[in-house]
Design an enzyme around this catalytic site. Structure first.
Site, PDB file in Angstrom:
ATOM      1  N   LYS A 154       0.827  -1.223   0.000  1.00  0.00           N
ATOM      2  CA  LYS A 154       0.000   0.000   0.000  1.00  0.00           C
ATOM      3  C   LYS A 154       0.855   1.266   0.000  1.00  0.00           C
ATOM      4  O   LYS A 154       0.625   2.173  -0.763  1.00  0.00           O
ATOM      5  CB  LYS A 154      -0.842   0.138   1.282  1.00  0.00           C
ATOM      6  CG  LYS A 154      -1.821  -0.896   1.574  1.00  0.00           C
ATOM      7  CD  LYS A 154      -2.705  -0.504   2.754  1.00  0.00           C
ATOM      8  CE  LYS A 154      -2.009  -0.280   4.078  1.00  0.00           C
ATOM      9  NZ  LYS A 154      -1.368  -1.417   4.688  1.00  0.00           N
ATOM     10  N   ARG A 169      11.883  -5.642   4.363  1.00  0.00           N
ATOM     11  CA  ARG A 169      11.516  -4.230   4.298  1.00  0.00           C
ATOM     12  C   ARG A 169      12.520  -3.351   5.055  1.00  0.00           C
ATOM     13  O   ARG A 169      12.975  -3.700   6.140  1.00  0.00           O
ATOM     14  CB  ARG A 169      10.121  -4.079   4.902  1.00  0.00           C
ATOM     15  CG  ARG A 169       9.513  -2.716   4.702  1.00  0.00           C
ATOM     16  CD  ARG A 169       8.051  -2.804   4.563  1.00  0.00           C
ATOM     17  NE  ARG A 169       7.407  -2.975   5.868  1.00  0.00           N
ATOM     18  CZ  ARG A 169       6.131  -2.715   6.063  1.00  0.00           C
ATOM     19  NH1 ARG A 169       5.379  -2.301   5.066  1.00  0.00           N
ATOM     20  NH2 ARG A 169       5.596  -2.904   7.240  1.00  0.00           N
ATOM     21  N   ARG A 211       0.064  -7.779  14.071  1.00  0.00           N
ATOM     22  CA  ARG A 211      -0.511  -6.787  13.156  1.00  0.00           C
ATOM     23  C   ARG A 211      -1.436  -7.472  12.156  1.00  0.00           C
ATOM     24  O   ARG A 211      -2.463  -6.913  11.773  1.00  0.00           O
ATOM     25  CB  ARG A 211       0.611  -6.029  12.428  1.00  0.00           C
ATOM     26  CG  ARG A 211       1.337  -5.061  13.376  1.00  0.00           C
ATOM     27  CD  ARG A 211       2.667  -4.600  12.820  1.00  0.00           C
ATOM     28  NE  ARG A 211       2.553  -3.798  11.635  1.00  0.00           N
ATOM     29  CZ  ARG A 211       3.548  -3.571  10.782  1.00  0.00           C
ATOM     30  NH1 ARG A 211       4.741  -4.090  11.005  1.00  0.00           N
ATOM     31  NH2 ARG A 211       3.362  -2.832   9.734  1.00  0.00           N
ATOM     32  N   ARG A 218      -8.838   2.263   9.519  1.00  0.00           N
ATOM     33  CA  ARG A 218      -8.333   0.939   9.899  1.00  0.00           C
ATOM     34  C   ARG A 218      -9.417   0.141  10.627  1.00  0.00           C
ATOM     35  O   ARG A 218      -9.213  -1.017  10.946  1.00  0.00           O
ATOM     36  CB  ARG A 218      -7.213   1.109  10.873  1.00  0.00           C
ATOM     37  CG  ARG A 218      -5.709   0.990  10.600  1.00  0.00           C
ATOM     38  CD  ARG A 218      -5.115   0.094   9.739  1.00  0.00           C
ATOM     39  NE  ARG A 218      -3.775  -0.350  10.051  1.00  0.00           N
ATOM     40  CZ  ARG A 218      -2.644   0.303   9.796  1.00  0.00           C
ATOM     41  NH1 ARG A 218      -2.660   1.497   9.297  1.00  0.00           N
ATOM     42  NH2 ARG A 218      -1.492  -0.268  10.042  1.00  0.00           N
ATOM     43  N   ARG A 273      12.032  -1.238  10.543  1.00  0.00           N
ATOM     44  CA  ARG A 273      11.031  -0.651  11.437  1.00  0.00           C
ATOM     45  C   ARG A 273      10.905  -1.489  12.696  1.00  0.00           C
ATOM     46  O   ARG A 273      10.959  -2.710  12.639  1.00  0.00           O
ATOM     47  CB  ARG A 273       9.678  -0.630  10.715  1.00  0.00           C
ATOM     48  CG  ARG A 273       9.244   0.739  10.309  1.00  0.00           C
ATOM     49  CD  ARG A 273       8.056   0.678   9.409  1.00  0.00           C
ATOM     50  NE  ARG A 273       6.859   0.153  10.077  1.00  0.00           N
ATOM     51  CZ  ARG A 273       5.643   0.209   9.547  1.00  0.00           C
ATOM     52  NH1 ARG A 273       5.467   0.753   8.354  1.00  0.00           N
ATOM     53  NH2 ARG A 273       4.606  -0.272  10.182  1.00  0.00           N
TER      54      ARG A 273
HETATM   55  P1  AMP Z   1       1.488   1.452   9.243  1.00  0.00           P
HETATM   56  O1  AMP Z   1       2.679   2.305   9.010  1.00  0.00           O
HETATM   57  O2  AMP Z   1       0.281   1.913   8.445  1.00  0.00           O
HETATM   58  O3  AMP Z   1       1.756  -0.015   9.086  1.00  0.00           O
HETATM   59  O4  AMP Z   1       1.071   1.666  10.780  1.00  0.00           O
HETATM   60  C1  AMP Z   1       1.936   1.320  11.842  1.00  0.00           C
HETATM   61  C2  AMP Z   1       1.173   1.261  13.138  1.00  0.00           C
HETATM   62  O5  AMP Z   1       0.607   2.552  13.421  1.00  0.00           O
HETATM   63  C3  AMP Z   1      -0.020   0.318  13.169  1.00  0.00           C
HETATM   64  O6  AMP Z   1       0.366  -1.015  13.454  1.00  0.00           O
HETATM   65  C4  AMP Z   1      -0.861   0.941  14.278  1.00  0.00           C
HETATM   66  O7  AMP Z   1      -0.327   0.642  15.565  1.00  0.00           O
HETATM   67  C5  AMP Z   1      -0.662   2.425  14.039  1.00  0.00           C
HETATM   68  N1  AMP Z   1      -1.680   2.974  13.130  1.00  0.00           N
HETATM   69  C6  AMP Z   1      -1.467   3.532  11.894  1.00  0.00           C
HETATM   70  N2  AMP Z   1      -2.621   3.948  11.363  1.00  0.00           N
HETATM   71  C7  AMP Z   1      -3.593   3.643  12.249  1.00  0.00           C
HETATM   72  C8  AMP Z   1      -5.011   3.819  12.261  1.00  0.00           C
HETATM   73  N3  AMP Z   1      -5.668   4.373  11.246  1.00  0.00           N
HETATM   74  N4  AMP Z   1      -5.679   3.366  13.354  1.00  0.00           N
HETATM   75  C9  AMP Z   1      -5.041   2.806  14.400  1.00  0.00           C
HETATM   76  N5  AMP Z   1      -3.718   2.596  14.442  1.00  0.00           N
HETATM   77  C10 AMP Z   1      -2.988   3.012  13.379  1.00  0.00           C
END
Ligand code: AMP
Length: 216
Positions: free
Chosen positions: A13, A127, A171, A88, A160
């Site tokens: 994404k 990654r 996740r 989410r 990360r």
């Molecule tokens: P990502 O970079 O999109 O994989 O997000 C990393 C982490 O940020 C996720 O595993 C969540 O802990 C938090 N996070 C990001 N976006 C959201 C969202 N819309 N709602 C809740 N947690 C989020």
């Protein structure tokens, strides 16, 4: 054009959203990046979000919605935006839908990146992200020109903190429980377009541009 990216962690994404933002000249709004920036800057929001992110859990809805609703009303979103990692959960989507409807706006498309769990795990393991600008790489599929160094800004490429197998599995569980129900939610609105993530970067990009150009 107002675009939502759907798909499990590691489905590509973020990579495709970055490219959409560049080519269609709209901002890429990643809630994960916003939280990581807040963590780096030691803000109160960052401290609270980190507790959840480190465990691979979603940050509570109330930390997220106002932040995104405020962000999409900045001037640079006048021609649209690509949302990556938001919504989410169903409550996030409902709150967001209501807010944009009140502003007389709508979502044009929800692009769903589809990929099996085994491939997601494989992708996660390779990654890398830039510690300075957040640009994403993959050691095999999308390597930087110089190993360990960001092509964009020369920053150091790191893994990360939540890209380790235990946190990543969590996740995926969170995704399947809380985020996957967004697919039927947006399907009911006729907004979902599926992309076969297995095809790889360029074929996926060709599918995405085909879809977005047909909406113009
Ligand atoms: P990502 O970079 O999109 O994989 O997000 C990393 C982490 O940020 C996720 O595993 C969540 O802990 C938090 N996070 C990001 N976006 C959201 C969202 N819309 N709602 C809740 N947690 C989020």
């Amino acid at each position: 054009m107002n675009i939502i990216m759907l798909g499990a962690p590691g489905s590509g994404k973020g990579t495709q959203a970055t490219r959409i933002a560049d080519v269609y000249n709209i901002p890429h709004i990643s809630t994960g990046d916003i939280f990581r920036e807040n963590i780096k800057n030691g803000t109160e929001l960052g401290k609270r979000a980190q507790e959840y992110m480190d465990k691979g859990e979603l940050v509570p809805d109330e930390f997220v919605c106002d932040l995104v609703i405020d962000r999409i009303h900045h001037d640079d979103c006048a021609n649209g935006y690509v949302l990556d990692g938001f919504p989410r959960t169903i409550p996030q989507a409902e709150i967001f839908d209501k807010a944009i409807a009140n502003a007389g706006e709508k979502i044009d498309v929800a692009l769903l990146m589809e990929l099996e769990d085994e491939i997601l795990i494989e992708r996660m393991e390779g990654r890398r992200v830039c510690a300075k600008c957040g640009a994403g790489y993959h050691v095999k599929n999308m390597p930087s020109k110089v190993e360990g160094i960001c092509d964009e800004c020369g920053g150091e490429l790191i893994i990360r903190k939540d890209d380790n197998i235990e946190t990543f599995k969590n996740r995926l569980v969170e995704y399947n429980e809380k985020t996957a129900p967004l697919v039927p939610y947006y399907e009911k609105q006729g907004l979902v377009k599926k992309i076969d993530g297995k095809k790889g970067l360029e074929p996926c990009w060709a599918d995405i541009t085909g879809i977005l150009d047909s909406l113009k």
